[in-house]
Write a protein that holds these residues in place. Structure first.
Motif, PDB file in Angstrom:
ATOM      1  N   ILE A  67       0.851  -1.192   0.000  1.00  0.00           N
ATOM      2  CA  ILE A  67       0.000   0.000   0.000  1.00  0.00           C
ATOM      3  C   ILE A  67       0.884   1.240   0.000  1.00  0.00           C
ATOM      4  O   ILE A  67       1.957   1.247   0.614  1.00  0.00           O
ATOM      5  CB  ILE A  67      -0.991   0.003   1.185  1.00  0.00           C
ATOM      6  CG1 ILE A  67      -2.089   1.043   0.990  1.00  0.00           C
ATOM      7  CG2 ILE A  67      -0.265   0.181   2.516  1.00  0.00           C
ATOM      8  CD1 ILE A  67      -3.282   0.868   1.908  1.00  0.00           C
ATOM      9  N   GLU A 115      -8.097  -2.757   3.099  1.00  0.00           N
ATOM     10  CA  GLU A 115      -8.596  -1.955   4.223  1.00  0.00           C
ATOM     11  C   GLU A 115      -7.431  -1.180   4.828  1.00  0.00           C
ATOM     12  O   GLU A 115      -6.316  -1.707   4.929  1.00  0.00           O
ATOM     13  CB  GLU A 115      -9.222  -2.845   5.297  1.00  0.00           C
ATOM     14  CG  GLU A 115     -10.502  -3.552   4.872  1.00  0.00           C
ATOM     15  CD  GLU A 115     -11.129  -4.313   6.029  1.00  0.00           C
ATOM     16  OE1 GLU A 115     -12.255  -3.976   6.407  1.00  0.00           O
ATOM     17  OE2 GLU A 115     -10.471  -5.232   6.558  1.00  0.00           O
ATOM     18  N   PHE A 116      -7.720   0.053   5.251  1.00  0.00           N
ATOM     19  CA  PHE A 116      -6.660   0.830   5.901  1.00  0.00           C
ATOM     20  C   PHE A 116      -7.263   1.862   6.841  1.00  0.00           C
ATOM     21  O   PHE A 116      -8.468   2.128   6.814  1.00  0.00           O
ATOM     22  CB  PHE A 116      -5.759   1.504   4.859  1.00  0.00           C
ATOM     23  CG  PHE A 116      -6.422   2.567   4.034  1.00  0.00           C
ATOM     24  CD1 PHE A 116      -6.372   3.910   4.407  1.00  0.00           C
ATOM     25  CD2 PHE A 116      -7.097   2.230   2.867  1.00  0.00           C
ATOM     26  CE1 PHE A 116      -6.981   4.883   3.635  1.00  0.00           C
ATOM     27  CE2 PHE A 116      -7.721   3.200   2.091  1.00  0.00           C
ATOM     28  CZ  PHE A 116      -7.650   4.538   2.473  1.00  0.00           C
ATOM     29  N   TYR A 148      -3.106  -1.439   7.821  1.00  0.00           N
ATOM     30  CA  TYR A 148      -3.695  -1.856   6.546  1.00  0.00           C
ATOM     31  C   TYR A 148      -3.662  -3.373   6.441  1.00  0.00           C
ATOM     32  O   TYR A 148      -2.908  -4.057   7.132  1.00  0.00           O
ATOM     33  CB  TYR A 148      -2.959  -1.224   5.371  1.00  0.00           C
ATOM     34  CG  TYR A 148      -1.502  -1.593   5.249  1.00  0.00           C
ATOM     35  CD1 TYR A 148      -1.098  -2.691   4.491  1.00  0.00           C
ATOM     36  CD2 TYR A 148      -0.525  -0.840   5.902  1.00  0.00           C
ATOM     37  CE1 TYR A 148       0.239  -3.032   4.387  1.00  0.00           C
ATOM     38  CE2 TYR A 148       0.813  -1.181   5.801  1.00  0.00           C
ATOM     39  CZ  TYR A 148       1.193  -2.281   5.035  1.00  0.00           C
ATOM     40  OH  TYR A 148       2.511  -2.627   4.932  1.00  0.00           O
ATOM     41  N   ILE A 186      -0.631   6.176   6.570  1.00  0.00           N
ATOM     42  CA  ILE A 186      -1.490   5.001   6.711  1.00  0.00           C
ATOM     43  C   ILE A 186      -0.971   4.206   7.903  1.00  0.00           C
ATOM     44  O   ILE A 186       0.137   3.680   7.881  1.00  0.00           O
ATOM     45  CB  ILE A 186      -1.472   4.148   5.427  1.00  0.00           C
ATOM     46  CG1 ILE A 186      -2.025   4.962   4.253  1.00  0.00           C
ATOM     47  CG2 ILE A 186      -2.294   2.874   5.623  1.00  0.00           C
ATOM     48  CD1 ILE A 186      -1.852   4.299   2.913  1.00  0.00           C
TER      49      ILE A 186
END
Length: 433
Positions: free
Chosen positions: A104, A143-144, A131, A128
């Motif tokens: 990510i 998802e994060f 994740y 972020i």
């Protein structure tokens, strides 16, 4: 959408591990960053391209949880608040490698058609914080979690409410260099998150069961009528004084809050929940609901006097004769007896853990823990010698399985006054709430 601008070295990221965030019980579910979108995990969502791309989000405090799900086994991306085409968009791009590793990138689009290098390459930061990703049935889910407003000039704030322009896209391959298979621009409408209760409302029947099952339960009466009548063992703090007395309350114990009206009880239950008390309950219907159910209540008593005599099973509570099943004895110069008879006389609760051979005593703000054959007790979290002058004074078990505890140590740590009459071999314990 994705231009040929990053070297292979920039694709390598540090693998993170994830933990689950427990949401309040009112949501009846968990917010798990695990690459799987559960039915009630996200508060809002929007579908793009007849369902080929789904965007889900939930705001919790000052953070936002986001899930991207697209019909691809390659990369998926979200662009937040672009100005013209892709320019100035806060980009999140991710995919799941064949070995299950999730990649990510927190990036920023510097032009209308890119490029969009990672923030940390531009002098910003990767914001972020958690994740995870999975591929299932031909769909990739990423998802994060990040802050609503990270403070990074290469991130766009995610508003708590209102309309937000976004770009969603995906590609067939697992790298930055491949072009998009799908891309579209749209607007999502973010609804102001409703404040979730951090306590549980229970009926009088449920409260009574909780009281019967868990002696560690602290009952908190926040009314001004405590002296006239209260639930058994309830401690009284006025609702407007609770915030100044939070340090007196034990976060490891469940707390049942009630009043004589909803407003103060709701205020206190909410206050406790927001201050990290994880098991907070509010009694629906308050004191009157408990009374209507026919459950026992207590009234304020200025002084309770309990008298025990060595070698006798009879004892007195305020001159009212009672009977124990085991007589007090003197061991190592200390009076030992089944402490339940004193505890219940002054409104304390007693619990027994057979696996750890531990007795717990709860009274108001006090929690005493004693273990069989151990000369040290724990009083409100602090190790305390039972008798500093004699380490042979300790809780014991005598036939037919009765636990005897040192009376003076327990009584004095419950804020009682203890008197010993050597001629009559009588112990008098006085307790004032």
């Amino acid at each position: 959408m994705v231009k040929n601008f990053l070297s292979t070295a920039l694709i390598l990221m540090v693998l993170c591990f994830f933990f689950a965030l427990q949401l309040p019980e009112s949501l009846q579910g968990r917010q798990n960053i695990d690459g799987i979108i559960q039915e009630i995990e996200y508060a809002q969502s929007k579908s793009f391209g007849n369902g080929v791309f789904e965007l889900h989000w939930r705001i919790v405090g000052d953070e936002v949880y986001i899930a991207m799900k697209a019909r691809t086994t390659g990369w998926v991306s979200l662009g937040i608040d672009p100005s013209v085409r892709m320019k100035d968009a806060d980009m999140i791009i991710g995919w799941v490698e064949n070995n299950g590793e999730t990649k990510i990138f927190d990036a920023f689009s510097t032009g209308e058609m890119g490029p969009h290098p990672p923030d940390d390459q531009l002098g910003g930061t990767n914001d972020i914080t958690e994740y995870a990703g999975k591929i299932a049935d031909g769909y990739t889910t990423i998802e994060f979690k990040r802050k609503l407003d990270t403070g990074d000039k290469f991130d766009k704030p995610f508003p708590r409410s209102g309309d937000l322009k976004v770009i969603v896209a995906y590609g067939a391959r697992k790298d930055f260099n491949s072009m998009h298979t799908f891309r579209t621009t749209g607007v999502i409408t973010i609804e102001e998150p409703k404040e979730e209760k951090k306590y549980t409302e229970i009926s009088a029947v449920e409260a009574k069961k909780l009281y019967d099952d868990d002696p560690s339960l602290m009952i908190l009466d926040v009314s001004g009528g405590w002296k006239d009548g209260h639930l058994p063992g309830a401690v009284n703090i006025g609702f407007n004084q609770v915030s100044q007395n939070l340090d007196k309350l034990d976060k490891t114990r469940p707390i049942l809050v009630y009043c004589h009206g909803d407003g103060p009880a709701i205020f206190v239950a909410d206050l406790l929940g927001k201050n990290g008390f994880e098991r907070v309950y509010r009694l629906l219907g308050n004191y009157s609901a408990w009374v209507r159910a026919g459950y026992p209540v207590e009234k304020y008593k200025e002084l309770t006097v309990v008298k025990f005599q060595i070698g006798k099973t009879s004892y007195l509570i305020d001159n009212d004769p009672k009977t124990m099943d085991t007589e007090p004895v003197i061991i190592e110069g200390r009076t030992m007896l089944p402490i339940r008879f004193l505890a219940e006389a002054i409104g304390a609760r007693v619990g027994w853990n057979a696996s750890t051979q531990e007795v717990s005593i709860f009274l108001q703000f006090i929690h005493i823990r004693l273990r069989i054959n151990h000369p040290t007790a724990i009083v409100n979290g602090r190790n305390t010698p039972i008798d500093p002058a004699n380490d042979k004074v300790m809780p014991i078990i005598v036939p037919p399985g009765r636990t005897l505890l040192p009376l003076r140590f327990v009584a004095e740590n419950l804020q009682c006054e203890v008197e010993w009459n050597a001629s009559t071999r009588e112990v008098t314990v006085k307790y004032t709430p």
